[in-house]
Design an enzyme around this catalytic site. Structure first.
Site, PDB file in Angstrom:
ATOM      1  N   GLU A 211      -5.906  -0.633  43.162  1.00 18.27           N
ATOM      2  CA  GLU A 211      -5.129  -1.205  42.067  1.00 18.27           C
ATOM      3  C   GLU A 211      -6.025  -2.224  41.385  1.00 18.27           C
ATOM      4  OE1 GLU A 211      -2.395  -0.089  41.024  1.00 18.27           O
ATOM      5  OE2 GLU A 211      -1.677   1.106  42.708  1.00 18.27           O
ATOM      6  N   CYS A 245      -2.717  -8.876  36.140  1.00 21.29           N
ATOM      7  CA  CYS A 245      -3.548  -7.687  35.912  1.00 21.29           C
ATOM      8  C   CYS A 245      -3.060  -6.829  34.757  1.00 21.29           C
ATOM      9  CB  CYS A 245      -3.649  -6.861  37.191  1.00 21.29           C
ATOM     10  SG  CYS A 245      -2.069  -6.226  37.795  1.00 21.29           S
TER      11      CYS A 245
END
Length: 464
Positions: A211, A245
């Protein structure tokens, strides 16, 4: 040493064989135990998140703790169906056979978590690992030490070390962990470190989920409500001071909408995070450390040295904060347009037509998210079909991550694999093909010798 890496890993290697035999009821009991432990630690977790990132209690609750309660509840409600056989059709060569997919645990899992959402991004994959029947070793980031220490206490009080454990320390601890032959590695962090994790995992052919991140663009269409878009973008950009993010990284805006957007963005920040452009420290998180703050300041300086213009900048009174800013006139070669920003700086790129926006986005690595504010479906469809990203959110930001029925993950440079809900369970599971042949088996008809079987092979050519 009771909690040495080698000792715990060996214990978990042994324990994995028993865990693969556990049923949904047993795994659900562990998830409930985890939720109960989190509830008991809730206030201490809020304090730790306040110390590490200056997250206020409400923001920490929504983006960290309550998020995990939701993940656990979803897994508890769905786990039995996730573990159930998934029936599949037979073919001519397997006529009347039973065919299904059975999910089995991958085995020993390593979870390496980042500092920006230190609790959520540690516990979310842990929930999936427990649901899938894996053992797990968690390595939180050393940059959020108080939250990491609190998680270690929580985990060691809740689970036996042969099932779940947590190790603290600098990057050397992660390096040592990556030398061990884990069956599953789940990493959240930067693409640069993700490449190193993937190389380490390749030594043992580990199953890997990455991720990562990237530069998530926002595109505002000519027909969008500028006030609404600016409000949502301001929230998504400044929650956790931009250290997210999937935060909006940079903005494509119609040329004639720049002034209106700047006014609306400034007003939105003053409603949510500031007064008279001065940021409230009780609402606005700090930058994680001086190293990251220096990096962000260097990005701004580089842009200004290339003749970029700061259209608006807030004010801060705290040494560990960075004021939010809007910046335009950026050179494509500026570091702000090359690196993931991960902070409260929002570059604005004016555009004349959608084609130039698409060309710019296609020229960059595929981002973790893309945001579109528009009413025209043709405009939206052109963007989503032409440009790849891990996820797309239309007329909002960030909230796609909150739906456990959707996969969350990147593509190529922004990640490998998905998580959350069933997709998290699947990430820690092997999708095992199962077939049970009947006593009446047509497959014997294709055994040699093949003389006189031309009609059969012609039939197979059509129906196999």
């Amino acid at each position: 040493m009771e909690h040495s890496l080698s000792h715990v890993f060996a214990a978990q290697q042994e324990r994995q064989h028993a865990l693969r035999m556990t049923n949904a009821k047993e795994r659900i009991a562990k998830l409930r135990r985890l939720k109960q432990a989190i509830a008991q630690y809730e206030d201490r977790l809020f304090e730790a998140l306040q110390e590490d990132l200056r997250k206020n209690k409400q923001e920490a609750a929504l983006t960290e703790v309550y998020f995990i309660y939701s993940e656990i509840d979803h897994a508890i409600n769905k786990l039995e169906s996730w573990m159930a056989k998934k029936r599949k059709a037979f073919t001519l060569t397997s006529f009347l056979s039973s065919n299904w997919i059975q999910y089995e645990p991958l085995g020993n899992a390593l979870i390496i978590a980042p500092w920006n959402y230190p609790f959520q991004l540690s516990m979310s994959p842990l929930v999936s690992a427990i649901a899938a029947g894996c053992t797990a070793i968690l390595k939180p980031s050393e940059y959020s030490p108080r939250t990491a220490a609190m998680m270690q206490r929580l985990i060691r009080e809740t689970f036996p070390k042969e099932e779940v454990d947590c190790f603290l320390g600098e990057k050397e601890v992660a390096i040592e962990l990556l030398k061990l032959p884990f069956h599953k590695i789940f990493f959240t962090g930067s693409p640069e470190v993700g490449k190193q994790v993937m190389k380490a995992g390749a030594e043992h052919l580990a199953n890997i989920t990455l991720e990562l991140g990237g530069k998530s663009p926002v595109v505002i269409g000519p027909d969008a409500d500028i006030y609404e878009a600016a409000t949502k973008i301001a929230w998504g950009k400044l929650i956790n001071a931009g250290q997210t993010c999937i935060a909006p990284d940079y903005l494509y805006l119609p040329e004639d909408a720049i002034f209106a957007f700047c006014q609306a963005y400034q007003a939105a920040i003053n409603r949510m995070f500031a007064q008279a452009d001065i940021m409230y420290p009780e609402r606005y998180a700090k930058i994680i450390n001086s190293r990251h703050k220096n990096r962000l300041e260097a990005l701004l300086l580089d842009a200004q040295q290339r003749n970029a213009i700061i259209l608006w900048e807030g004010k801060v009174n705290e040494e560990d904060s960075l004021p939010p800013s809007l910046i335009a006139g950026l050179s494509p070669d500026s570091k702000l347009m090359q690196e993931e920003i991960f902070g409260p700086i929002l570059p604005i790129i004016p555009y004349k037509n959608l084609k130039e926006v698409i060309t710019h986005i296609q020229a960059k690595p595929k981002p973790l998210a893309m945001y579109i504010f528009a009413k025209n479906n043709k405009f939206i469809n052109q963007l989503t079909q032409a440009c790849s990203s891990g996820s797309v959110c239309i007329n909002d930001v960030l909230i796609q991550v909150s739906n456990p029925n959707l996969p969350f993950g990147g593509v190529n440079h922004s990640g490998l694999g998905s998580c959350h809900g069933f997709y998290g369970f699947k990430a820690f599971s092997h999708e095992r093909a199962m077939m049970k042949q009947t006593r009446f088996s047509l497959s014997t008809l294709i055994y040699p010798p093949y003389q006189g079987k031309d009609r059969l092979f012609n039939l197979l050519k059509r129906w196999m």
